[in-house]
Write a protein that holds these residues in place. Structure first.
Motif, PDB file in Angstrom:
ATOM      1  N   VAL A 410       0.836  -1.206   0.000  1.00 44.30           N
ATOM      2  CA  VAL A 410       0.000   0.000   0.000  1.00 44.30           C
ATOM      3  C   VAL A 410       0.868   1.252   0.000  1.00 44.30           C
ATOM      4  N   TYR A 411       1.960   1.227   0.783  1.00 48.05           N
ATOM      5  CA  TYR A 411       2.847   2.395   0.834  1.00 48.05           C
ATOM      6  C   TYR A 411       3.430   2.686  -0.557  1.00 48.05           C
ATOM      7  N   VAL A 412       3.929   1.633  -1.203  1.00 49.03           N
ATOM      8  CA  VAL A 412       4.509   1.809  -2.544  1.00 49.03           C
ATOM      9  C   VAL A 412       3.429   2.235  -3.537  1.00 49.03           C
ATOM     10  N   TRP A 413       2.267   1.596  -3.429  1.00 50.66           N
ATOM     11  CA  TRP A 413       1.178   1.912  -4.358  1.00 50.66           C
ATOM     12  C   TRP A 413       0.724   3.365  -4.222  1.00 50.66           C
ATOM     13  N   LEU A 414       0.624   3.847  -2.978  1.00 47.45           N
ATOM     14  CA  LEU A 414       0.195   5.231  -2.765  1.00 47.45           C
ATOM     15  C   LEU A 414       1.197   6.214  -3.357  1.00 47.45           C
ATOM     16  N   ASN A 415       2.485   5.929  -3.182  1.00 48.23           N
ATOM     17  CA  ASN A 415       3.499   6.817  -3.757  1.00 48.23           C
ATOM     18  C   ASN A 415       3.429   6.824  -5.285  1.00 48.23           C
ATOM     19  N   ARG A 416       3.274   5.644  -5.842  1.00 47.30           N
ATOM     20  CA  ARG A 416       3.166   5.573  -7.302  1.00 47.30           C
ATOM     21  C   ARG A 416       1.914   6.282  -7.801  1.00 47.30           C
ATOM     22  N   THR A 417       0.833   6.102  -7.056  1.00 47.90           N
ATOM     23  CA  THR A 417      -0.414   6.771  -7.444  1.00 47.90           C
ATOM     24  C   THR A 417      -0.269   8.283  -7.390  1.00 47.90           C
ATOM     25  N   ARG A 418       0.424   8.768  -6.340  1.00 46.52           N
ATOM     26  CA  ARG A 418       0.608  10.220  -6.196  1.00 46.52           C
ATOM     27  C   ARG A 418       1.421  10.767  -7.378  1.00 46.52           C
ATOM     28  N   MET A 419       2.495  10.062  -7.730  1.00 51.53           N
ATOM     29  CA  MET A 419       3.317  10.520  -8.854  1.00 51.53           C
ATOM     30  C   MET A 419       2.551  10.421 -10.181  1.00 51.53           C
ATOM     31  N   ARG A 420       1.765   9.349 -10.302  1.00 56.11           N
ATOM     32  CA  ARG A 420       0.983   9.203 -11.529  1.00 56.11           C
ATOM     33  C   ARG A 420      -0.044  10.325 -11.657  1.00 56.11           C
ATOM     34  N   ASN A 421      -0.658  10.695 -10.532  1.00 56.31           N
ATOM     35  CA  ASN A 421      -1.642  11.788 -10.562  1.00 56.31           C
ATOM     36  C   ASN A 421      -0.978  13.112 -10.937  1.00 56.31           C
ATOM     37  N   ILE A 422       0.237  13.329 -10.408  1.00 58.87           N
ATOM     38  CA  ILE A 422       0.962  14.570 -10.753  1.00 58.87           C
ATOM     39  C   ILE A 422       1.279  14.592 -12.246  1.00 58.87           C
ATOM     40  N   ASN A 423       1.779  13.455 -12.755  1.00 59.39           N
ATOM     41  CA  ASN A 423       2.112  13.377 -14.185  1.00 59.39           C
ATOM     42  C   ASN A 423       0.875  13.543 -15.065  1.00 59.39           C
ATOM     43  N   ASN A 424      -0.236  12.922 -14.611  1.00 59.31           N
ATOM     44  CA  ASN A 424      -1.478  13.048 -15.374  1.00 59.31           C
ATOM     45  C   ASN A 424      -1.956  14.492 -15.397  1.00 59.31           C
ATOM     46  N   GLY A 425      -1.794  15.191 -14.243  1.00 57.66           N
ATOM     47  CA  GLY A 425      -2.199  16.593 -14.183  1.00 57.66           C
ATOM     48  C   GLY A 425      -1.393  17.453 -15.141  1.00 57.66           C
ATOM     49  N   LEU A 426      -0.081  17.212 -15.170  1.00 57.43           N
ATOM     50  CA  LEU A 426       0.765  17.972 -16.100  1.00 57.43           C
ATOM     51  C   LEU A 426       0.413  17.658 -17.554  1.00 57.43           C
ATOM     52  N   ALA A 427       0.168  16.380 -17.823  1.00 54.20           N
ATOM     53  CA  ALA A 427      -0.191  16.004 -19.194  1.00 54.20           C
ATOM     54  C   ALA A 427      -1.506  16.652 -19.611  1.00 54.20           C
ATOM     55  N   GLU A 428      -2.444  16.723 -18.657  1.00 57.13           N
ATOM     56  CA  GLU A 428      -3.731  17.342 -18.964  1.00 57.13           C
ATOM     57  C   GLU A 428      -3.570  18.826 -19.255  1.00 57.13           C
ATOM     58  N   LYS A 429      -2.719  19.492 -18.478  1.00 60.18           N
ATOM     59  CA  LYS A 429      -2.483  20.915 -18.728  1.00 60.18           C
ATOM     60  C   LYS A 429      -1.823  21.127 -20.095  1.00 60.18           C
ATOM     61  N   ASN A 430      -0.894  20.243 -20.452  1.00 58.96           N
ATOM     62  CA  ASN A 430      -0.261  20.351 -21.770  1.00 58.96           C
ATOM     63  C   ASN A 430      -1.277  20.153 -22.892  1.00 58.96           C
ATOM     64  N   ARG A 431      -2.186  19.159 -22.679  1.00 58.68           N
ATOM     65  CA  ARG A 431      -3.223  18.937 -23.690  1.00 58.68           C
ATOM     66  C   ARG A 431      -4.135  20.146 -23.815  1.00 58.68           C
ATOM     67  N   GLN A 432      -4.438  20.775 -22.658  1.00 54.16           N
ATOM     68  CA  GLN A 432      -5.310  21.944 -22.689  1.00 54.16           C
ATOM     69  C   GLN A 432      -4.647  23.107 -23.418  1.00 54.16           C
ATOM     70  N   LEU A 433      -3.327  23.283 -23.165  1.00 55.99           N
ATOM     71  CA  LEU A 433      -2.588  24.345 -23.853  1.00 55.99           C
ATOM     72  C   LEU A 433      -2.574  24.102 -25.369  1.00 55.99           C
ATOM     73  N   ALA A 434      -2.375  22.834 -25.747  1.00 54.98           N
ATOM     74  CA  ALA A 434      -2.369  22.510 -27.174  1.00 54.98           C
ATOM     75  C   ALA A 434      -3.736  22.785 -27.798  1.00 54.98           C
ATOM     76  N   THR A 435      -4.795  22.442 -27.050  1.00 57.91           N
ATOM     77  CA  THR A 435      -6.157  22.702 -27.545  1.00 57.91           C
ATOM     78  C   THR A 435      -6.405  24.188 -27.700  1.00 57.91           C
ATOM     79  N   ASP A 436      -5.964  24.981 -26.689  1.00 57.27           N
ATOM     80  CA  ASP A 436      -6.135  26.434 -26.766  1.00 57.27           C
ATOM     81  C   ASP A 436      -5.380  27.011 -27.962  1.00 57.27           C
TER      82      ASP A 436
END
Length: 680
Positions: A410-436
């Motif tokens: 669970v400890y490892v999974w939570l850390n991976r999930t946190r990093m994945r969420n951060i990466n997903n957030g950045l990717a989403e912002k990049n996609r939004q910028l490209a769309t704009d």
């Protein structure tokens, strides 16, 4: 373990709601009077009809009625009637989550039906009993019952029973984690139910397919089958099953991250369950809402809802529900960083699990007491107790190692999930910028196009329309003042020039009008029956003066027998513009040819000139609608509107254009327009 907890979460609504149908039923007193006043020969059929309806609509009402009529059933001394009564009472108790009492009734019914060789009733009972055994986590017993039902149906050969058995087997495979097999079996059951037109079995199979697809993370597939089942059960007015489907859809949208949809379905399901006074409605709804809110970041609100549900279900003493919610609360509190609360609920989960496991072991021991004499039974019990003690020691060691592994995981999974969420957030912002950026680029191009069109329109009105008007006025004034001194030939020449200027003005006005309709999206197709040759003759009458001024011959080779159904105005627009261009770019003394013919429901129009020709680059611009106007062989000017409008008109008529050209030799344009030929 986490995936197992998720499985328990979305299987909970199915276990609590069941498969029920909405029918209109009388009051309890009215039904009691019917049963109590029925003769012995009618009692069995009346009981089956009334209890079957209540099982589908209001199991609580059915249980109440069953308790009131119990003495009448016992007085009949009819074993088959008593077996039917026990079957329905067990089913009512199962629907109302009183599993222990349900098993007592089912056990009595099973004993009688086996004794009487009631194959039809025995198959239905075994399928229902198998579901109860799944609920008790007695998967071996459930599997044996389904195998027995399947063997009995080999002789019965009922396709409906076969479908019901496969649906139950799919759920069993799903529970024991063989989800790929479960997916295959449930899809086969859906195919069988569709072929049979077995609506009840199909709806249940679709719901279970949705649950299994969720477990396999086939969310799109799950959404399709659950929405299909929802539409079907709503159409037949099945409120309780609709409520269960709403809970499953809410769970699905929770996993898909569509929180608003999940909340909407939870609320709709809760509304239906409150309308039917279903006692587990708030608990199921709050359990799902808690998970949704937790995923939305509303952790405090989520945990509050789940804890309220936990308190209610704990007060009711529903051990399996306590175990499920304790697992969820332990997991979510751990994710939220509430270590003390997580440990508290995990201890509850472990204690309840141990208690249930002990109950299951006691059930096994109890079932084996009837197999031998007292001494053998006592020895067997002692042996099992010793084995249980050894198992407990082994289980304790395994649990300790499992807890440690779980904590690390669970400890490892939570850390991976946190990093994945951060990466997903950045990717989403990049996609939004490209769309704009894409939207800004599109807006820039549209503004440039609008500016160019505005400049072109201003040029048309300020210069191109003014010139022919001034020409008409000039020739008219010359004729008015000097006609007495002019020869007849001079008068005819000036009148021809004035007419030609008027024709140019008319063509230009038509093009501006059609260009305006095109930009307002009002250039429409109006089908009429017409002769293309007649349309061509009218166009030739308009442009012949211009051609005569340049000493150009326009030859029409149109088949006058052709009659088609299409838009004559758009067709006239096309050939007028293309013939005008042909005359414009043809040297004096040369020839322009117009050919019209039909081939396989296609109107083919060919305009051929002996003019300047067109380069490949300009042909590409014409076909893409970006061509600019050029001066003709007589220094004629244009606006560029004609080709733009012709391209739009061809698209409206679903036509195509081909251009063949050689510089200084001429151009051949072929228009192909699909039409319906009309015979005389």
């Amino acid at each position: 373990m986490y995936s197992r907890l998720k499985s328990l979460l979305f299987f909970l609504p199915v276990l609590l709601t069941g498969n029920l149908f909405s029918v209109v039923f009388a009051t309890n007193d009215s039904l009691y009077n019917i049963l109590s006043q029925s003769g012995s020969s009618q009692l069995s059929s009346n009981l089956n009809i009334i209890f079957q309806d209540l099982l589908r609509t209001n199991p609580s009402e059915g249980l109440s009625l069953g308790l009131r009529i119990a003495s009448r059933i016992e007085n009949e001394k009819n074993e088959k009637l008593f077996a039917d009564y026990c079957y329905y009472m067990g089913s009512f108790q199962l629907r109302l989550s009183s599993e222990d009492i349900s098993e007592s009734y089912f056990s009595k019914a099973l004993q009688i039906r086996r004794k009487q060789n009631d194959t039809e009733g025995l198959i239905r009972l075994l399928i229902k009993y198998a579901y109860l055994k799944i609920f008790f986590s007695d998967y071996n017993a459930s599997s044996e019952m389904l195998m027995e039902a399947e063997n009995l149906n080999e002789n019965q050969k009922s396709p409906f029973h076969k479908t019901d058995i496969n649906v139950a087997k799919a759920i069993l495979y799903y529970i024991v984690e063989d989800r790929v097999v479960a997916d295959s079996v449930i899809k086969a059951a859906i195919t069988e139910a569709e072929y049979l037109g077995y609506e009840e079995g199909l709806n249940l199979a679709l719901e279970h397919q949705g649950i299994i697809s969720i477990a396999l993370k086939k969310y799109d597939e799950a959404e399709t089958v659950l929405l299909r089942a929802e539409k079907s059960v709503i159409a037949i007015g099945d409120k309780l099953m609709t409520a269960g489907l709403y809970d499953n859809l809410a769970t699905l949208y929770t996993f898909m991250g569509q929180s608003e949809k999940a909340i909407d379905y939870v609320k709709k399901g809760l509304s239906l369950k409150k309308e039917m006074n279903y006692k587990w409605g708030d608990i199921v709804a709050n359990s799902i809402l808690g998970s949704v809110y937790f995923n939305m970041g509303k952790r405090a609100e989520a945990l509050k809802l789940l804890e309220e549900s936990f308190t209610v279900i704990q007060e009711k003493g529903y051990k399996r529900g306590i175990r499920t919610l304790a697992s969820i609360l332990a997991n979510l509190n751990e994710r939220a960083g509430n270590a003390d609360a997580a440990l508290k609920y995990f201890k509850i989960y472990k204690n309840i699990s141990d208690s249930l496991r002990l109950e299951e072991n006691l059930m096994i021991i109890e079932s084996r007491k009837v197999e031998g004499d007292q001494k053998k039974k006592e020895a067997e019990i002692e042996k099992q107790a010793a084995t249980a003690r050894l198992n407990n020691l082994y289980i304790t060691a395994v649990l300790f190692a499992g807890l440690l592994s779980l904590f690390i995981f669970v400890y490892v999974w939570l850390n991976r999930t946190r990093m994945r969420n951060i990466n997903n957030g950045l990717a989403e912002k990049n996609r939004q910028l490209a769309t704009d950026n894409d939207e800004l680029e599109d807006l820039h191009q549209r503004l440039e196009k609008t500016g160019a069109e505005k400049n072109m329109l201003f040029g048309v009105f300020s210069h191109d329309i003014k010139n022919p008007v001034m020409a008409v006025m000039g020739y008219s004034e010359m004729l008015y003042e000097d006609y007495e001194t002019m020869t007849v030939q001079e008068i005819r020449e000036n009148l021809l020039k004035a007419k030609n200027a008027g024709v140019n003005l008319s063509n230009l006005t038509d093009n501006v009008l059609n260009w305006s309709l095109l930009n307002l999206d009002r250039l429409t197709v109006k089908n009429e029956v017409f002769a293309p040759a007649e349309v061509a003759d009218k166009v030739l009458n308009i442009i012949e003066s211009h051609a005569a001024l340049k000493n150009i011959s326009v030859i029409s080779m149109a088949d006058s027998a052709i009659r088609v159904s299409s838009d004559p105005n758009l067709y006239a627009l096309l050939i007028r513009n293309f013939l005008t261009n042909a005359v414009k770019f043809t040297q004096p003394g040369k020839t322009v040819e117009l050919t019209i013919l039909m081939t396989d429901d296609t109107l083919i129009t060919v305009i051929k000139d002996q003019g300047l020709g067109i380069s490949d680059e300009i042909i590409d611009e014409i076909l893409s609608g970006k061509a600019k106007s050029r001066r003709g062989t007589g220094s004629e000017k244009g606006t560029g509107l004609g080709l733009i409008i012709c391209k739009a008109a061809l698209e409206k008529l679903s036509g195509t254009m081909e251009i063949e050209s050689a510089l200084n030799e001429g151009t051949r344009i072929v228009l192909r327009i699909p039409v319906s030929e009309v015979t005389a």
